[in-house]
Each structure stands twice: as C-alpha cells, then as structure tokens.
Design a protein around this motif. Sequence first.
Motif, PDB file in Angstrom:
ATOM      1  N   UNK A  16      39.920 -85.853 -20.860  1.00  8.96           N
ATOM      2  CA  UNK A  16      40.462 -84.601 -21.389  1.00  8.96           C
ATOM      3  C   UNK A  16      41.169 -84.837 -22.718  1.00  8.96           C
ATOM      4  N   UNK A  17      41.957 -85.897 -22.813  1.00  9.78           N
ATOM      5  CA  UNK A  17      42.648 -86.175 -24.072  1.00  9.78           C
ATOM      6  C   UNK A  17      41.662 -86.458 -25.200  1.00  9.78           C
ATOM      7  N   UNK A  18      40.544 -87.114 -24.887  1.00  9.06           N
ATOM      8  CA  UNK A  18      39.541 -87.384 -25.921  1.00  9.06           C
ATOM      9  C   UNK A  18      38.943 -86.086 -26.452  1.00  9.06           C
ATOM     10  N   UNK A  19      38.688 -85.139 -25.551  1.00  8.73           N
ATOM     11  CA  UNK A  19      38.154 -83.849 -25.983  1.00  8.73           C
ATOM     12  C   UNK A  19      39.187 -83.108 -26.818  1.00  8.73           C
ATOM     13  N   UNK A  20      40.420 -83.075 -26.361  1.00  8.50           N
ATOM     14  CA  UNK A  20      41.475 -82.379 -27.115  1.00  8.50           C
ATOM     15  C   UNK A  20      41.708 -83.023 -28.476  1.00  8.50           C
ATOM     16  N   UNK A  21      41.605 -84.353 -28.548  1.00  7.83           N
ATOM     17  CA  UNK A  21      41.728 -85.029 -29.839  1.00  7.83           C
ATOM     18  C   UNK A  21      40.592 -84.618 -30.778  1.00  7.83           C
ATOM     19  N   UNK A  22      39.380 -84.508 -30.235  1.00 10.24           N
ATOM     20  CA  UNK A  22      38.240 -84.074 -31.049  1.00 10.24           C
ATOM     21  C   UNK A  22      38.456 -82.650 -31.552  1.00 10.24           C
ATOM     22  N   UNK A  23      39.059 -81.818 -30.743  1.00 12.38           N
ATOM     23  CA  UNK A  23      39.300 -80.434 -31.137  1.00 12.38           C
ATOM     24  C   UNK A  23      40.399 -80.327 -32.189  1.00 12.38           C
ATOM     25  N   UNK A  24      41.299 -81.290 -32.222  1.00 11.68           N
ATOM     26  CA  UNK A  24      42.312 -81.301 -33.275  1.00 11.68           C
ATOM     27  C   UNK A  24      41.665 -81.476 -34.650  1.00 11.68           C
ATOM     28  N   UNK A  25      40.543 -82.190 -34.694  1.00 13.74           N
ATOM     29  CA  UNK A  25      39.853 -82.435 -35.963  1.00 13.74           C
ATOM     30  C   UNK A  25      38.973 -81.257 -36.375  1.00 13.74           C
ATOM     31  N   UNK A  28      39.220 -74.999 -32.715  1.00 10.91           N
ATOM     32  CA  UNK A  28      38.720 -73.673 -32.369  1.00 10.91           C
ATOM     33  C   UNK A  28      39.872 -72.670 -32.371  1.00 10.91           C
ATOM     34  N   UNK A  29      39.523 -71.412 -32.282  1.00 12.87           N
ATOM     35  CA  UNK A  29      40.563 -70.398 -32.151  1.00 12.87           C
ATOM     36  C   UNK A  29      41.117 -70.362 -30.736  1.00 12.87           C
ATOM     37  N   UNK A  30      40.252 -70.648 -29.769  1.00 17.41           N
ATOM     38  CA  UNK A  30      40.664 -70.623 -28.374  1.00 17.41           C
ATOM     39  C   UNK A  30      39.978 -71.750 -27.608  1.00 17.41           C
ATOM     40  N   UNK A  31      40.581 -72.122 -26.482  1.00 17.44           N
ATOM     41  CA  UNK A  31      39.987 -73.055 -25.533  1.00 17.44           C
ATOM     42  C   UNK A  31      39.817 -72.331 -24.206  1.00 17.44           C
ATOM     43  N   UNK A  32      38.614 -72.398 -23.658  1.00 16.32           N
ATOM     44  CA  UNK A  32      38.309 -71.786 -22.375  1.00 16.32           C
ATOM     45  C   UNK A  32      37.919 -72.878 -21.382  1.00 16.32           C
ATOM     46  N   UNK A  33      38.534 -72.850 -20.209  1.00 10.02           N
ATOM     47  CA  UNK A  33      38.204 -73.819 -19.163  1.00 10.02           C
ATOM     48  C   UNK A  33      37.567 -73.095 -17.975  1.00 10.02           C
ATOM     49  N   UNK A  34      36.454 -73.647 -17.491  1.00 10.62           N
ATOM     50  CA  UNK A  34      35.704 -73.003 -16.411  1.00 10.62           C
ATOM     51  C   UNK A  34      36.068 -73.529 -15.026  1.00 10.62           C
ATOM     52  N   UNK A  35      37.139 -74.304 -14.927  1.00 12.07           N
ATOM     53  CA  UNK A  35      37.651 -74.655 -13.611  1.00 12.07           C
ATOM     54  C   UNK A  35      37.391 -76.068 -13.156  1.00 12.07           C
ATOM     55  N   UNK A  52      47.532 -75.695 -18.799  1.00 11.91           N
ATOM     56  CA  UNK A  52      48.508 -74.610 -18.878  1.00 11.91           C
ATOM     57  C   UNK A  52      49.002 -74.436 -20.303  1.00 11.91           C
ATOM     58  N   UNK A  53      49.155 -75.550 -20.997  1.00  8.01           N
ATOM     59  CA  UNK A  53      49.663 -75.529 -22.369  1.00  8.01           C
ATOM     60  C   UNK A  53      48.608 -75.112 -23.385  1.00  8.01           C
ATOM     61  N   UNK A  54      47.355 -75.543 -23.193  1.00  5.99           N
ATOM     62  CA  UNK A  54      46.352 -75.426 -24.244  1.00  5.99           C
ATOM     63  C   UNK A  54      45.277 -74.374 -24.003  1.00  5.99           C
TER      64      UNK A  54
END
Length: 245
Positions: A16-25, A28-35, A52-54
Amino acid sequence: MRAAVISDIHGNLYALEAVLDALEKDPPDEIWSLGDTIGYGPRPNRCAALMQERANVALAGNHDLAILGATGVSDLKEFSHDAAVSGRWTQEVLSDEARSYLSGLEPLAKVDDAELFHASPRDPVWDYVLTAEGALDALDLTEAPLVLVGHSHVALAIGITDAALDGGLAPEGSEADLARGRWLLNPGSVGQPRDGDPRAAYLMIDFDAKRAQFRRVPYAVERTQAEIRERNLPEALAERLAHGL
C-alpha cells in the motif's frame, strides 16, 4: 477529474505504501478503494488508518465484513483454512479505531459516472467477475458508463460497444478508451495479486480524457513475508506474494 482506484490491500502495508508513494509523484484528485483493506496480511490497523486518511471513497469487502462479524455475511468458518486463520488473528489485533472505520463502509457505491462494487452488481460481497460472460452480466445489471469491481485480485478490462464484448486480462500499461461504449474494470490487487505479477496493482482513471490505465509498482515483498512469519500466520500467505498467485 482523475481517480486512482485500488482494491484488496489485505493488510499488506508495504504494498500500500508503494502505491501511495507512486501516487505522490502523479497525484490524482481522488483515491477510491474497492474493499478488503484487511485479512490475510500482517498490518491491518495501519492499512485501515491510511485508507481512512487518504481514500475519498472506500468500500467494505468480504474479508472486512466477515472479520467484523457483520450480519448476513458468512462466518470465517466458511473461509479457506489460511483465510480463516488470518481472519481470526486479525479479529484479535484489530484496533477499536480500525473497527469503527471499517464498520461504517458498504460494499457498493455510486460516484458520478461510475458504479463501484467490491465483488459484482449481482452480489457486491461474494460474486467473482472473471469471464466475459460475468462482465456482460455485470454491465446488464448496471447503468453507469463505468463499472468498477475488485475481489478477484485479477486486473481486468472488458468493454461493450455495439453489443460486442472486447477485452480481458489487463497487464501493466493496458489502457481502456472510456469514450467507446461501457466498461467493466478491475484494478487488480494491491496486497495479494493473483495474476502472475507480484507487484502491487492500481488503476488510474482520467474522466476528462476518458482514458484508464493499469499500473504496477514493486514493493518490498520480503518485508511483508517476514512480518507474516513473525506473526505465525500460514506460510502459504507469505510464499504466494513472491509469485503473484
């Protein structure tokens, strides 16, 4: 508007942190999680806190609901052995904050021109969409131009134009032209891919350009494996991460 779509994190913090780090670069306007934020993996509380935070939109998955003991969801006894063992461990360590957050989520949602389901429109909790026939059924049961599903841990892009189906598995770099017909997309799994690619998977959707692109990012698989073993969770849960199975 650009949305990053993720699914099936399964307590794998480093993925998850690797994906969030990639998104920092490439934000997106929003992040959607499908569960399925939790289950299987060793870091359920931190993964729940990050969502909950992101996450602007977040769904509940079958593992989330079963671990929480949600009414109408099969007991962990109905899960496979490894899933049940990890689920019971997660129940024991889940924090009050994570439990409260996850308990407020539903397995489906509608956002603008997209309908979101953890599993499928026919059964948002349990049903798998893995075939063209399953995708057609899902599109028949919905109205939005775009249908997003998770649950299978397999990245898919299947579209319908002029009553003809097109698409299938969606490896890294695959794109969907959302201007053409209607589409069912599965971003694949962040924390436990099952399509032969062990890298964390996510999907970037540009609603203005009407394009969707499937992306993968490597992460420290061995760190998650070590934490699974430290917690005496089933060895198979560690082994499969190295192979994307």
